[in-house]
Structures are given as C-alpha cells and as structure tokens.
Scaffold this motif. Structure first.
Motif, mmCIF file in Angstrom:
data_model
loop_
_atom_site.group_PDB
_atom_site.id
_atom_site.type_symbol
_atom_site.label_atom_id
_atom_site.label_comp_id
_atom_site.label_asym_id
_atom_site.label_seq_id
_atom_site.Cartn_x
_atom_site.Cartn_y
_atom_site.Cartn_z
ATOM 1 N N PHE A 195 0.830 -1.209 0.000
ATOM 2 C CA PHE A 195 0.000 0.000 0.000
ATOM 3 C C PHE A 195 0.861 1.254 0.000
ATOM 4 O O PHE A 195 0.563 2.224 -0.705
ATOM 5 C CB PHE A 195 -0.923 -0.017 1.217
ATOM 6 C CG PHE A 195 -1.735 1.239 1.388
ATOM 7 C CD1 PHE A 195 -2.840 1.466 0.584
ATOM 8 C CD2 PHE A 195 -1.391 2.180 2.343
ATOM 9 C CE1 PHE A 195 -3.592 2.628 0.734
ATOM 10 C CE2 PHE A 195 -2.131 3.335 2.497
ATOM 11 C CZ PHE A 195 -3.246 3.559 1.700
ATOM 12 N N SER A 196 1.934 1.223 0.781
ATOM 13 C CA SER A 196 2.824 2.391 0.807
ATOM 14 C C SER A 196 3.539 2.581 -0.530
ATOM 15 O O SER A 196 3.782 3.711 -0.957
ATOM 16 C CB SER A 196 3.851 2.246 1.929
ATOM 17 O OG SER A 196 4.785 1.213 1.638
ATOM 18 N N PHE A 197 3.865 1.465 -1.197
ATOM 19 C CA PHE A 197 4.529 1.569 -2.495
ATOM 20 C C PHE A 197 3.571 2.032 -3.597
ATOM 21 O O PHE A 197 3.958 2.784 -4.490
ATOM 22 C CB PHE A 197 5.131 0.215 -2.894
ATOM 23 C CG PHE A 197 6.358 -0.160 -2.124
ATOM 24 C CD1 PHE A 197 7.469 0.659 -2.115
ATOM 25 C CD2 PHE A 197 6.398 -1.343 -1.406
ATOM 26 C CE1 PHE A 197 8.602 0.305 -1.396
ATOM 27 C CE2 PHE A 197 7.523 -1.703 -0.689
ATOM 28 C CZ PHE A 197 8.631 -0.874 -0.681
ATOM 29 N N ALA A 198 2.334 1.573 -3.536
ATOM 30 C CA ALA A 198 1.396 1.822 -4.625
ATOM 31 C C ALA A 198 0.582 3.098 -4.464
ATOM 32 O O ALA A 198 0.192 3.702 -5.460
ATOM 33 C CB ALA A 198 0.453 0.629 -4.771
ATOM 34 N N CYS A 199 0.329 3.500 -3.219
ATOM 35 C CA CYS A 199 -0.631 4.587 -2.989
ATOM 36 C C CYS A 199 -0.047 5.821 -2.317
ATOM 37 O O CYS A 199 -0.704 6.862 -2.299
ATOM 38 C CB CYS A 199 -1.801 4.065 -2.154
ATOM 39 S SG CYS A 199 -2.626 2.616 -2.854
ATOM 40 N N ILE A 200 1.119 5.720 -1.763
ATOM 41 C CA ILE A 200 1.726 6.859 -1.065
ATOM 42 C C ILE A 200 3.001 7.261 -1.791
ATOM 43 O O ILE A 200 3.828 6.405 -2.125
ATOM 44 C CB ILE A 200 2.041 6.513 0.408
ATOM 45 C CG1 ILE A 200 0.764 6.033 1.123
ATOM 46 C CG2 ILE A 200 2.633 7.718 1.133
ATOM 47 C CD1 ILE A 200 1.004 5.585 2.549
ATOM 48 N N THR A 201 3.165 8.555 -2.002
ATOM 49 C CA THR A 201 4.359 9.061 -2.681
ATOM 50 C C THR A 201 5.424 9.428 -1.646
ATOM 51 O O THR A 201 5.170 10.249 -0.753
ATOM 52 C CB THR A 201 4.026 10.299 -3.531
ATOM 53 O OG1 THR A 201 3.017 9.942 -4.484
ATOM 54 C CG2 THR A 201 5.258 10.796 -4.269
ATOM 55 N N TRP A 202 6.577 8.810 -1.749
ATOM 56 C CA TRP A 202 7.693 9.142 -0.882
ATOM 57 C C TRP A 202 9.000 8.888 -1.621
ATOM 58 O O TRP A 202 9.064 8.110 -2.567
ATOM 59 C CB TRP A 202 7.663 8.347 0.427
ATOM 60 C CG TRP A 202 7.407 6.886 0.295
ATOM 61 C CD1 TRP A 202 6.212 6.276 0.143
ATOM 62 C CD2 TRP A 202 8.394 5.833 0.281
ATOM 63 N NE1 TRP A 202 6.352 4.915 0.051
ATOM 64 C CE2 TRP A 202 7.688 4.606 0.129
ATOM 65 C CE3 TRP A 202 9.773 5.800 0.388
ATOM 66 C CZ2 TRP A 202 8.329 3.383 0.087
ATOM 67 C CZ3 TRP A 202 10.414 4.578 0.349
ATOM 68 C CH2 TRP A 202 9.698 3.386 0.197
ATOM 69 N N ARG A 203 10.013 9.608 -1.214
ATOM 70 C CA ARG A 203 11.280 9.584 -1.925
ATOM 71 C C ARG A 203 11.940 8.203 -1.815
ATOM 72 O O ARG A 203 12.083 7.656 -0.734
ATOM 73 C CB ARG A 203 12.234 10.644 -1.368
ATOM 74 C CG ARG A 203 13.585 10.725 -2.080
ATOM 75 C CD ARG A 203 14.458 11.816 -1.496
ATOM 76 N NE ARG A 203 13.847 13.123 -1.665
ATOM 77 C CZ ARG A 203 14.400 14.274 -1.230
ATOM 78 N NH1 ARG A 203 15.554 14.225 -0.582
ATOM 79 N NH2 ARG A 203 13.783 15.425 -1.441
ATOM 80 N N GLY A 204 12.345 7.680 -2.980
ATOM 81 C CA GLY A 204 13.078 6.419 -3.027
ATOM 82 C C GLY A 204 12.217 5.179 -3.065
ATOM 83 O O GLY A 204 12.738 4.060 -3.010
ATOM 84 N N ARG A 205 10.894 5.334 -3.194
ATOM 85 C CA ARG A 205 10.028 4.146 -3.131
ATOM 86 C C ARG A 205 10.258 3.218 -4.322
ATOM 87 O O ARG A 205 10.204 1.996 -4.166
ATOM 88 C CB ARG A 205 8.563 4.551 -3.056
ATOM 89 C CG ARG A 205 8.008 5.231 -4.289
ATOM 90 C CD ARG A 205 6.506 5.399 -4.204
ATOM 91 N NE ARG A 205 5.965 5.966 -5.443
ATOM 92 C CZ ARG A 205 4.669 6.066 -5.708
ATOM 93 N NH1 ARG A 205 3.789 5.639 -4.828
ATOM 94 N NH2 ARG A 205 4.253 6.582 -6.845
ATOM 95 N N GLU A 206 10.510 3.764 -5.511
ATOM 96 C CA GLU A 206 10.739 2.925 -6.679
ATOM 97 C C GLU A 206 12.034 2.126 -6.547
ATOM 98 O O GLU A 206 12.101 0.961 -6.949
ATOM 99 C CB GLU A 206 10.765 3.769 -7.950
ATOM 100 C CG GLU A 206 9.455 4.472 -8.265
ATOM 101 C CD GLU A 206 8.317 3.495 -8.480
ATOM 102 O OE1 GLU A 206 8.576 2.352 -8.932
ATOM 103 O OE2 GLU A 206 7.159 3.853 -8.181
#
Length: 292
Positions: A102-113
């Motif tokens: 959920f954090s990877f798909a729905c929340i924008t944060w630096r370095g997630r990719e």
C-alpha cells in the motif's frame, strides 16, 4: 443461419465441458491413486500399479496403513506444527506485505521505486544461497520468552515463522493489484479526513479480496511444503513439520502403504484450506463495491 448458430451452441458447450472434465480427471488421478493405495498392503499396492486397479479400491482393503503410520511417527504432532506455523505466517504476511505494498502503490515518498526494485530483485536469489547465512544469524539472535532472554532460535516455532513473514513475491502481487484500483477512492477518503491507515483498512482491504486470496494460497503452499529450512533448524520432534516428518517413513524398511497413508493425511489440511478460501474468494467478489 440462426438455427445453425443455435445448433452449434450446445455442441461447443458439450466439448468445452468435456475438455474441462478431462483436465479435472488428470489432476485428480494422483489424489485418487494416493488415497486408494493407502488402503492396500504393500504387495498388492505394487502389483496393482501395472493396471487400472491402482485407481480402484479393490482387493485387501483396510485402514492398517493409517494405524501403522501413527505408530511409526507422531503424525498428529507434525500436522499440528505445520498448520500452526503456516497459519501464523500467512496471517502476518498478508497484513505486513499488504501494508508495505500500500505504501509503495498509494503513497508518494522519496526512493520508493528504488526500494521496490530491490525487493523485487530478491525474487531471483535462490533460497539455498542464503540458507547457511540465515542459519548463522538466527543461531545468535535473542528471543524474549517466559523464561527470560535466550540466544539462538533453533528448535522453535518462531525460527520457522519470522524469516518468511515478508517476501518479495507477496509484496509484488499486492503492489500490482493496488496500482490498478481507482485512485478516486483514495482521494475521496483523504478528502473526508481519513488517515492513511484508515484508507488501507476501510477502503483498500474490503475491495482486495482476490489478491488476498491469491497471496494466501501461494504463501500457504510455500510454507506448508517447507523442508530444507525446518530440517536445518529443528532437531526436536516437538517442532518438526510434516515434510520433515516424511523422512521417518524412508528409514530402515520402506512401507509404501504407510507412505501413502501419511501423504493422504497431510493433504487434508491443504484441501480444507483451498475449499475455505474458495468460498471466501467468491464472497469477496460478490460483496465488492466495484462493479463493471
């Protein structure tokens, strides 16, 4: 033309169902052979394998192999251990991996990719290459129990659970599913003042039954069929799962009837879990709020 089309309909339907029946029989034959063989003495079992009698409950049929299997090994304990370890791991894995996804798909944060790419890259690493380093690590980790703080996780349930709670495949499945959900649902919930955890628990989870069912099946099979890691970390029968217990039936004289009886017994939880999850999957599809 209309009559021709209507005439072809039942024919196509019959062929389709006929093909499905053939495929179903191919998959069910091993189960039938296993169950029927578990009821036969070894000599008859081996002689029947050269004919269709191998799939028929004929001849000297009895439950002696099941009684002998329980005498040879603590079968009930092995099944209990596997169910306990698998159930706890599946529940924790679904919760933690879905939250991470959920954090990877729905929340924008630096370095997630980058972090997601590293997690997915772990899928190409064979478990055998990290088994020995993992064994050295868990052999020195502390654990808090009722008797105090102890070091070393060997011969325990948690050594079979904790290292497998999070895995790249489960996280990847959830990420792919969550990314396809309508973003408007999340935006509307956020505008209404919902926290990210409320969005996850009250918006995303109720409409994600299919991916939860898929991830649960894959995780259940992976954990229930564990052999190498429990073999390395459990030296006591008290904590051994069913796959490690299978080696009891290949020591000294091999009794194939007892082997088939043991396999039949350890297959029951898998079939029960599948039937339960199938109903849960259908219920989740019927109750979802997203309609075409």
């Amino acid at each position: 033309m209309t009559a021709l089309k209507s005439g072809n309909g039942p024919v196509k339907l019959t062929l389709r169902y006929g093909l499905l029946v053939v495929v179903a029989l191919i998959f069910i034959f091993p189960l039938v052979f296993m169950l029927v063989s578990s009821l036969k003495p070894d000599q008859q079992l081996l002689s029947d394998t050269s004919s269709l009698r191998a799939f028929l409950p004929v001849g000297d049929i009895s439950l002696d192999n099941y009684f002998a299997a329980f005498k040879r090994a603590p079968v009930a304990l092995f099944i209990f251990n596997s169910i306990l370890v698998t159930a706890i791991t599946v529940v924790l894995s679904l919760f933690l991996c879905s939250m991470a996804a959920f954090s990877f798909a729905c929340i924008t944060w630096r370095g997630r990719e980058l972090v997601l790419a590293i997690i997915i890259a772990t899928l190409i690493v064979p478990f055998e290459t990290i088994a020995i380093p993992m064994l050295m690590v868990v052999n020195n980790l502390p654990w808090v129990s009722s008797s105090g703080v102890t070091f070393g996780w060997l011969n325990s349930y948690h050594v079979q659970i904790v290292p497998f709670i999070a895995d790249g495949l489960t996280i990847f499945l959830f990420v792919q599913y969550f990314r396809d959900l309508p973003k408007e649902l999340i935006e509307a919930a956020r505008l209404d003042g919902a926290t990210w955890f409320q969005v996850y628990s009250k918006v995303i989870v109720p409409i994600s039954g299919p991916v939860f069912a898929t991830a649960a099946i894959l995780k259940f099979l992976a954990m229930y069929n564990q052999y190498l890691w429990p073999l390395m970390t459990t030296q006591s029968e008290q904590f051994r799962p069913v796959m490690v217990g299978l080696q009891y039936f290949f020591q000294l004289n091999i009794a194939w009837g007892e082997v088939m009886a043991y396999l039949s017994l350890i297959t029951i939880p898998v079939l029960a879990f599948y039937l339960f999850l199938q109903r849960a999957f259908i219920a989740s599809i019927a109750s979802t709020g997203i309609k075409g």
